[in-house]
Write an enzyme that holds these catalytic residues in place. Structure first.
Site, PDB file in Angstrom:
ATOM      1  N   HIS A   1      49.893 -72.505 -64.216  1.00 46.63           N
ATOM      2  CA  HIS A   1      50.901 -72.071 -63.636  1.00 46.63           C
ATOM      3  C   HIS A   1      51.569 -70.207 -64.690  1.00 46.63           C
ATOM      4  O   HIS A   1      52.537 -70.277 -64.165  1.00 46.63           O
ATOM      5  CB  HIS A   1      52.077 -72.001 -63.222  1.00 46.63           C
ATOM      6  CG  HIS A   1      51.669 -73.790 -62.717  1.00 46.63           C
ATOM      7  ND1 HIS A   1      52.046 -73.667 -61.795  1.00 46.63           N
ATOM      8  CD2 HIS A   1      51.248 -74.956 -63.343  1.00 46.63           C
ATOM      9  CE1 HIS A   1      50.784 -74.974 -61.542  1.00 46.63           C
ATOM     10  NE2 HIS A   1      50.722 -75.906 -62.792  1.00 46.63           N
TER      11      HIS A   1
ATOM     12  N   SER B   1      48.895 -42.478 -72.660  1.00 41.42           N
ATOM     13  CA  SER B   1      49.357 -41.322 -71.538  1.00 41.42           C
ATOM     14  C   SER B   1      49.596 -40.490 -71.751  1.00 41.42           C
ATOM     15  O   SER B   1      50.150 -39.843 -72.676  1.00 41.42           O
ATOM     16  CB  SER B   1      50.954 -42.521 -71.665  1.00 41.42           C
ATOM     17  OG  SER B   1      51.398 -41.628 -70.932  1.00 41.42           O
TER      18      SER B   1
ATOM     19  N   LYS C   1      51.844 -45.430 -76.045  1.00 42.25           N
ATOM     20  CA  LYS C   1      50.752 -46.542 -75.671  1.00 42.25           C
ATOM     21  C   LYS C   1      49.106 -45.849 -75.060  1.00 42.25           C
ATOM     22  O   LYS C   1      48.648 -46.052 -76.014  1.00 42.25           O
ATOM     23  CB  LYS C   1      50.670 -45.529 -73.914  1.00 42.25           C
ATOM     24  CG  LYS C   1      52.138 -45.762 -73.020  1.00 42.25           C
ATOM     25  CD  LYS C   1      52.553 -46.947 -72.803  1.00 42.25           C
ATOM     26  CE  LYS C   1      51.855 -47.207 -71.213  1.00 42.25           C
ATOM     27  NZ  LYS C   1      51.946 -48.601 -70.559  1.00 42.25           N
TER      28      LYS C   1
ATOM     29  N   GLU D   1      41.259 -53.101 -66.212  1.00 38.97           N
ATOM     30  CA  GLU D   1      41.440 -53.126 -65.474  1.00 38.97           C
ATOM     31  C   GLU D   1      41.149 -52.444 -64.052  1.00 38.97           C
ATOM     32  O   GLU D   1      41.260 -52.750 -62.810  1.00 38.97           O
ATOM     33  CB  GLU D   1      43.287 -52.046 -65.694  1.00 38.97           C
ATOM     34  CG  GLU D   1      44.653 -52.404 -66.299  1.00 38.97           C
ATOM     35  CD  GLU D   1      45.047 -51.464 -66.474  1.00 38.97           C
ATOM     36  OE1 GLU D   1      46.127 -50.864 -65.820  1.00 38.97           O
ATOM     37  OE2 GLU D   1      44.811 -50.654 -67.464  1.00 38.97           O
TER      38      GLU D   1
END
Ligand code: ARG
Length: 484
Positions: free
Chosen positions: A156, A277, A283, A290
């Site tokens: 979980h 970024s 970043k 992804e």
């Protein structure tokens, strides 16, 4: 002339209809397989006496010339209806109408197209399996290099029990192993010869399908001619296999995304595999992981696309079936490139031992170890579970850890308080105490690695033996080698 038909029509094809119905942009990639299958068909026509040896030689020569021309980029495919038309029409130009016009005897594009697809897929399955094995190897090496790293295991996404980082990585190894097994199984149903089915009902000419199967290294021929020309299940199975593979890739990508987030910081991704970024200078983003997650939709939708094409189609060939190629080609291409990058990304992630160690102290990860200790002392598991639950409730209310429990806190179980208390709840020791088969103990993980090495070697050996057989068939029929 760019069509294989037309004499029964009063008019030529409407230009817009031509553009609408052509499949050449989508099936040109099958040229190699179309030539390969045509060469086998030609040899068979010669064997059964439908064409002479001289005619067969001329046709084979023509097919080889076409292969060279296409490889060298000398053929403009755009005017043709499909790859089969291109090959036959060009052959008739090279070998002359009298000889070239004989190749299509006892053959239809309906059995030809599906033969091309089977030859293509048979080869690509080998390539996909090989690429999966590279990813598996990267996982295996990472596991080996970091055998002693302990991290929190989650259920979980809540801290559950300590596990070896290597064990977590190897879970993916075995997941991908199932993908290999699925594809190997699919290959059995891909590796069947449809040619000889004709348009749908077979032929009155004395063809020899077994001989074609032998030439193309198919272990068997498809039994029913009507099934042969309308069956696309083998593509659907392949796309299903790729879809599950992508579900796995997306899960692996997600772990990397989570683990590389500063919220976890369980690993660092090599800079070359991250992006920045345009506005936030601090970043470092895990875009590759992804995208592995993101590309899943495309591959899954290729399965859906073909399934919808097949749903409710009456026997036998219907032009709808032409739409099987875009999803097949798209998903295959996406899979091969994604697997490659997934393997390289896996080589370029580096666990942060300190962060993992820190995370081990959060979430009472060894509460179950404490239960198991009590069970060892004769306490029924359910009672131990309830008692440890109570302890955790108290400790978490006061922001404490299991380590802070003293003998006095043990109440009814004070007599069971162990000398080596610290050891029992030590997260690193917890993994070492596991003894069950397939558990996260270093011994079991070592065994997993050994099994993994064997599986890797077996998959590669199988792929290279398939490749050898396929290569031999190509060389026999087309002469010269074509890197498969
Ligand atoms: N381009 C067609 C396809 O991909 C080839 C088969 C054409 N057959 C036919 N009867 N029109 O399905």
């Amino acid at each position: 002339m760019t069509n294989l038909w037309g004499s029964r029509m009063e008019k030529g094809l409407d230009q817009e209809v031509k553009e609408f119905s052509t499949s050449i942009p989508e099936d040109f990639f099958l040229y190699k397989y179309d030539l390969w299958g045509s060469a086998a068909h030609c040899k068979m026509l010669e064997k059964v006496g439908i064409i002479s040896e001289k005619e067969s030689k001329e046709i084979l020569r023509g097919l080889r010339v076409i292969f060279q021309e296409i490889e060298e980029g000398k053929v403009d495919p755009s005017p043709f209806e499909d790859i089969h038309s291109l090959v036959e029409i060009r052959l008739r130009e090279i070998a002359g109408e009298k000889i070239g016009g004989k190749l299509h005897t006892a053959r239809s594009r309906n059995d030809q197209v599906v033969l091309d697809e089977r030859l293509f897929l048979r080869e690509k399955i080998g390539e996909v399996i090989e690429k999966i094995s590279f990813l598996q190897e990267a996982l295996l090496r990472k596991a080996q290099e970091n055998k002693d790293v302990v991290m929190p295991g989650y259920t979980h996404l809540q801290p559950a029990q300590p596990v070896l980082f290597a064990h977590h990585l190897l879970a993916y190894f075995f997941m991908f192993q199932r993908d290999i097994e699925r594809l190997e199984d699919t290959r059995k149903r891909v590796n069947v010869l449809p040619l000889g089915a004709g348009a749908l009902s077979g032929t009155s000419l004395p063809i020899d399908r077994q001989y074609v199967a032998e030439l193309l290294a198919f272990p068997r021929v498809q039994e029913n001619s009507m099934d042969a020309v309308s069956d696309r299940d083998f593509i659907l199975e392949f796309l299903g296999g790729l879809s599950i593979l992508f579900l796995h890739l997306s899960r692996w990508g997600e772990e990397i995304v989570l683990w590389s987030s500063p919220a976890f910081h369980f690993l660092e991704i090599d800079d070359a595999f991250t992006t920045g970024s345009s506005i936030m200078p601090q970043k470092k983003n895990p875009d590759v992981a992804e995208l592995l997650r993101g590309k899943t939709g495309e591959v899954l939708s290729s399965w859906v696309s073909l399934a919808i094409t097949l749903k409710g189609l009456p026997l036998t060939y219907n032009r709808d079936l032409q739409q099987d190629k875009p999803p097949l080609f798209r998903a295959t291409k996406e899979t091969l490139s994604s697997l490659r990058i997934a393997a390289r990304l896996t080589q370029n992630i580096f666990p942060d031992r300190e962060s993992m160690k820190k995370a081990l102290s959060v979430g009472f990860l060894t509460a179950t170890d404490l239960c198991e200790y009590l069970v060892g002392q004769g306490v029924p598991f359910r009672r131990a579970h309830a008692w440890v639950g109570e302890m955790v409730k108290k400790l978490s209310a006061s922001g404490k850890h299991l380590r802070d429990l003293k003998k006095e806190d043990w109440g009814e179980y004070q007599h069971l308080f162990p000398e080596n208390w610290e050891e029992i709840i030590d997260e690193e020791k917890s993994v070492r105490r596991k003894i069950s088969e397939g558990s996260t103990s270093p011994r079991e993980v070592e065994r997993e690695i050994k099994i993994g090495e064997e599986l890797l070697a077996q998959s590669r050996e199988r792929v290279s033996s398939w490749r050898k057989i396929e290569q031999e068939s190509w060389e026999n029929l087309m002469g010269g080698s074509c890197v498969l």
